[in-house]
Scaffold this motif. Structure first.
Motif, PDB file in Angstrom:
ATOM      1  N   GLY A  63       0.825  -0.933  -0.040  1.00 14.94           N
ATOM      2  CA  GLY A  63       0.161  -0.390   0.315  1.00 14.94           C
ATOM      3  C   GLY A  63       1.035   1.288  -0.041  1.00 14.94           C
ATOM      4  N   TRP A  64       2.403   1.347   0.835  1.00 15.41           N
ATOM      5  CA  TRP A  64       3.068   1.817   0.462  1.00 15.41           C
ATOM      6  C   TRP A  64       3.685   1.919  -1.396  1.00 15.41           C
ATOM      7  N   PRO A  65       3.374   3.191  -1.755  1.00 14.63           N
ATOM      8  CA  PRO A  65       4.217   2.226  -3.040  1.00 14.63           C
ATOM      9  C   PRO A  65       5.467   2.480  -3.525  1.00 14.63           C
ATOM     10  N   GLU A  66       6.094   2.623  -2.531  1.00 14.86           N
ATOM     11  CA  GLU A  66       7.949   2.576  -2.099  1.00 14.86           C
ATOM     12  C   GLU A  66       8.047   1.100  -2.401  1.00 14.86           C
ATOM     13  N   VAL A  67       7.013   0.564  -1.321  1.00 12.34           N
ATOM     14  CA  VAL A  67       6.937  -0.894  -1.359  1.00 12.34           C
ATOM     15  C   VAL A  67       7.071  -1.844  -2.586  1.00 12.34           C
ATOM     16  N   ALA A  68       6.154  -1.022  -3.178  1.00  9.64           N
ATOM     17  CA  ALA A  68       5.217  -1.714  -3.407  1.00  9.64           C
ATOM     18  C   ALA A  68       5.833  -2.188  -5.444  1.00  9.64           C
ATOM     19  N   TYR A  69       6.577  -0.666  -5.746  1.00 10.97           N
ATOM     20  CA  TYR A  69       7.476  -0.418  -7.042  1.00 10.97           C
ATOM     21  C   TYR A  69       8.741  -1.331  -6.338  1.00 10.97           C
ATOM     22  N   GLY A  70       9.243  -1.380  -5.084  1.00  7.46           N
ATOM     23  CA  GLY A  70      10.599  -2.320  -4.783  1.00  7.46           C
ATOM     24  C   GLY A  70      10.538  -3.743  -5.282  1.00  7.46           C
ATOM     25  N   VAL A  71       8.750  -3.963  -4.597  1.00 11.12           N
ATOM     26  CA  VAL A  71       9.236  -5.615  -4.468  1.00 11.12           C
ATOM     27  C   VAL A  71       8.319  -6.265  -6.254  1.00 11.12           C
ATOM     28  N   MET A  72       7.510  -4.747  -6.894  1.00  9.51           N
ATOM     29  CA  MET A  72       7.377  -5.532  -8.386  1.00  9.51           C
ATOM     30  C   MET A  72       8.628  -5.526  -9.455  1.00  9.51           C
ATOM     31  N   GLU A  73       9.496  -4.296  -9.567  1.00  7.36           N
ATOM     32  CA  GLU A  73      10.376  -3.883  -9.935  1.00  7.36           C
ATOM     33  C   GLU A  73      12.200  -4.856  -9.806  1.00  7.36           C
ATOM     34  N   TRP A 198       0.567   3.397  13.758  1.00 12.20           N
ATOM     35  CA  TRP A 198      -0.380   3.293  11.803  1.00 12.20           C
ATOM     36  C   TRP A 198      -1.270   3.857  11.264  1.00 12.20           C
ATOM     37  N   ASN A 199      -2.787   4.485  12.200  1.00 11.25           N
ATOM     38  CA  ASN A 199      -3.000   4.866  11.625  1.00 11.25           C
ATOM     39  C   ASN A 199      -3.012   6.499  10.961  1.00 11.25           C
ATOM     40  N   VAL A 200      -1.441   7.508  11.640  1.00 11.55           N
ATOM     41  CA  VAL A 200      -0.949   7.974  10.498  1.00 11.55           C
ATOM     42  C   VAL A 200      -0.267   7.270   9.422  1.00 11.55           C
ATOM     43  N   ALA A 201       0.462   6.364   9.368  1.00 12.40           N
ATOM     44  CA  ALA A 201       1.218   5.378   7.952  1.00 12.40           C
ATOM     45  C   ALA A 201       0.178   5.435   7.311  1.00 12.40           C
ATOM     46  N   CYS A 202      -1.216   4.787   7.710  1.00 11.31           N
ATOM     47  CA  CYS A 202      -2.556   4.577   6.886  1.00 11.31           C
ATOM     48  C   CYS A 202      -2.971   5.777   5.874  1.00 11.31           C
ATOM     49  N   GLU A 203      -2.448   6.345   6.611  1.00 15.33           N
ATOM     50  CA  GLU A 203      -2.843   7.894   5.927  1.00 15.33           C
ATOM     51  C   GLU A 203      -2.231   7.672   3.973  1.00 15.33           C
ATOM     52  N   ARG A 204      -1.056   6.938   4.360  1.00 14.55           N
ATOM     53  CA  ARG A 204      -0.131   7.180   2.873  1.00 14.55           C
ATOM     54  C   ARG A 204      -0.265   5.926   2.265  1.00 14.55           C
ATOM     55  N   VAL A 205      -1.113   5.105   2.036  1.00 18.33           N
ATOM     56  CA  VAL A 205      -1.760   4.167   1.634  1.00 18.33           C
ATOM     57  C   VAL A 205      -2.565   4.264   0.252  1.00 18.33           C
ATOM     58  N   VAL A 206      -2.022   4.109  -0.976  1.00 17.53           N
ATOM     59  CA  VAL A 206      -2.043   4.443  -2.260  1.00 17.53           C
ATOM     60  C   VAL A 206      -2.199   3.174  -3.473  1.00 17.53           C
ATOM     61  N   PHE A 207      -3.357   2.580  -4.019  1.00 21.64           N
ATOM     62  CA  PHE A 207      -2.548   2.178  -5.050  1.00 21.64           C
ATOM     63  C   PHE A 207      -2.781   2.433  -6.423  1.00 21.64           C
ATOM     64  N   ASP A 208      -2.126   1.958  -7.525  1.00 21.87           N
ATOM     65  CA  ASP A 208      -1.638   2.164  -8.928  1.00 21.87           C
ATOM     66  C   ASP A 208      -2.875   1.301  -9.297  1.00 21.87           C
ATOM     67  N   ASP A 209      -3.134   1.346 -10.559  1.00 17.33           N
ATOM     68  CA  ASP A 209      -3.327   0.180 -11.064  1.00 17.33           C
ATOM     69  C   ASP A 209      -2.776  -0.931 -11.043  1.00 17.33           C
ATOM     70  N   ARG A 210      -1.618  -0.113 -11.470  1.00 19.48           N
ATOM     71  CA  ARG A 210      -0.271  -1.898 -12.123  1.00 19.48           C
ATOM     72  C   ARG A 210      -0.149  -2.379 -10.683  1.00 19.48           C
ATOM     73  N   THR A 211      -0.155  -1.553  -9.692  1.00 16.12           N
ATOM     74  CA  THR A 211       0.170  -2.782  -8.239  1.00 16.12           C
ATOM     75  C   THR A 211      -0.960  -3.095  -7.893  1.00 16.12           C
ATOM     76  N   LYS A 212      -2.614  -2.672  -8.024  1.00 16.14           N
ATOM     77  CA  LYS A 212      -4.032  -3.397  -7.929  1.00 16.14           C
ATOM     78  C   LYS A 212      -3.472  -4.902  -9.530  1.00 16.14           C
ATOM     79  N   ARG A 249      -9.467  -2.430   1.473  1.00 17.60           N
ATOM     80  CA  ARG A 249     -10.560  -2.752   0.874  1.00 17.60           C
ATOM     81  C   ARG A 249     -11.183  -2.109  -0.619  1.00 17.60           C
ATOM     82  N   GLU A 250     -11.537  -0.544   0.361  1.00 18.98           N
ATOM     83  CA  GLU A 250     -12.208   0.379  -0.676  1.00 18.98           C
ATOM     84  C   GLU A 250     -11.317   0.906  -1.822  1.00 18.98           C
ATOM     85  N   LYS A 251      -9.862   0.541  -1.069  1.00 23.28           N
ATOM     86  CA  LYS A 251      -8.554   1.308  -2.187  1.00 23.28           C
ATOM     87  C   LYS A 251      -8.446   0.329  -3.286  1.00 23.28           C
ATOM     88  N   LEU A 252      -8.769  -0.909  -2.866  1.00 21.28           N
ATOM     89  CA  LEU A 252      -8.012  -1.638  -3.855  1.00 21.28           C
ATOM     90  C   LEU A 252      -9.873  -2.394  -4.755  1.00 21.28           C
TER      91      LEU A 252
END
Length: 305
Positions: A63-73, A198-212, A249-252
């Motif tokens: 859900g953190w884009p930097e983690v997502a692209y670190g995994v995907m790339e 946790w609640n503050v960190a979750c404010e950074r959660v975002v999923f783009d089309d590739r991550t979804k 769930r909502e963001k995905l």
């Protein structure tokens, strides 16, 4: 240069959260204690059912884009989830075992092994976001997701812990992060501090089309041969969505009905009932086997990951 969604160095994670636990945590309604000793700690959470939400936990981490692209790339294809799922499952669960059950020396050995892989995980000029696997804030987020997974599964199996027992359960959790680069000072000192983080960190959660799409492939077990994945795909999808908090769930854009919620709760009531008749060496056996494997690898000087 790749762009960051936010500057991690300037994105403070100690401010007052705008999200609440109702959005960032799954709902657990049972307060009935189910055959558990007083003051459980994180070692009690190593039941094999704790890994039922593994795919959901990966989805939360990315859900953190930097983690997502670190995994995907990732250029470390030998340990990539979509290329070598069984090896990735072994190394991840072994990391959890050593973080919770290992000695300081064993954690250090595993950290050095993981560092070898992480040195290759960094963004380049073609990456849509900037990332570096050695970034402590990214590792802190991943470790926080891991803790959430253990706490949720433990309470699903044993009922909601009262505040004093929840605090005791939390107090040994820092090794989920400090087994890598997270410092003891970074890990929230109390369970209340962790909830704020946790609640503050979750404010950074975002999923783009590739991550979804990556999450869809993960939930559908696309990395596993069809004859193996066919019998388990629907169950895994159900468990994965059930273990995801409402915000994720909502963001995905994943549907979860009241009927689904009741089925999920009833499943864990049943699992909890069955588990009470299984000895601990069966329920926790996988983690002990992984620790024996780790110690064998260390003694022989073999690769740990």
């Amino acid at each position: 240069m790749p762009r960051n969604y936010v500057d991690l160095d300037e994105n403070r994670l100690d401010d007052r959260p705008r999200l609440t636990a109702a959005q960032t945590r799954i709902a657990i309604t049972s307060t009935r204690k189910r055959w558990i000793r007083k003051n459980p700690d994180l070692t009690d959470a190593l039941d094999f059912w704790s890994f039922a939400g593994a795919a959901a936990n990966v989805a939360m981490q990315i859900g953190w884009p930097e983690v997502a692209y670190g995994v995907m790339e990732s250029k470390v294809t030998s340990g990539a989830l979509m290329h070598h799922p069984w090896k990735r499952a072994r190394t991840t669960t072994q990391y959890l075992a050593v973080a919770i059950l290992g000695t300081d020396a064993e954690r250090l050995a595993y950290r050095e092994a993981v560092n070898g892989a992480h040195r290759q995980v960094r963004s380049d000029e073609n990456s849509p976001v900037g990332y570096n696997a050695f970034n402590r804030e990214l590792q802190m987020w991943v470790a926080a997701c891991l803790y959430i997974g253990f706490e949720d599964s433990h309470q699903l199996l044993h009922g909601i812990l009262p505040p004093d027992e929840l605090e005791h359960f939390y107090q040994r959790s820092s090794t989920l992060g400090t087994t890598l680069q997270v410092t003891e000072e970074m890990w929230p000192a109390t369970r209340a501090d962790f909830e704020n983080y946790w609640n503050v960190a979750c404010e950074r959660v975002v999923f783009d089309d590739r991550t979804k799409q990556f999450v869809e492939d993960l939930v559908d077990l696309r990395m596993i041969a069809w004859p193996i994945r066919a019998p388990f795909r629907n169950l895994l999808r159900f468990l994965t969505i059930g273990f995801l908090p409402p915000l994720f769930r909502e963001k995905l854009e994943l549907e979860w009905t009241e009927d689904d919620k009741r089925r999920f709760e009833h499943l864990f009531i049943f699992v909890s009932f069955v588990n009470r008749f299984l000895p601990k060496f069966v329920r926790h056996g996988g983690s002990y086997v992984l620790m024996r494997d780790l110690r064998r690898r260390i003694s022989k000087g073999s690769n740990l990951i």
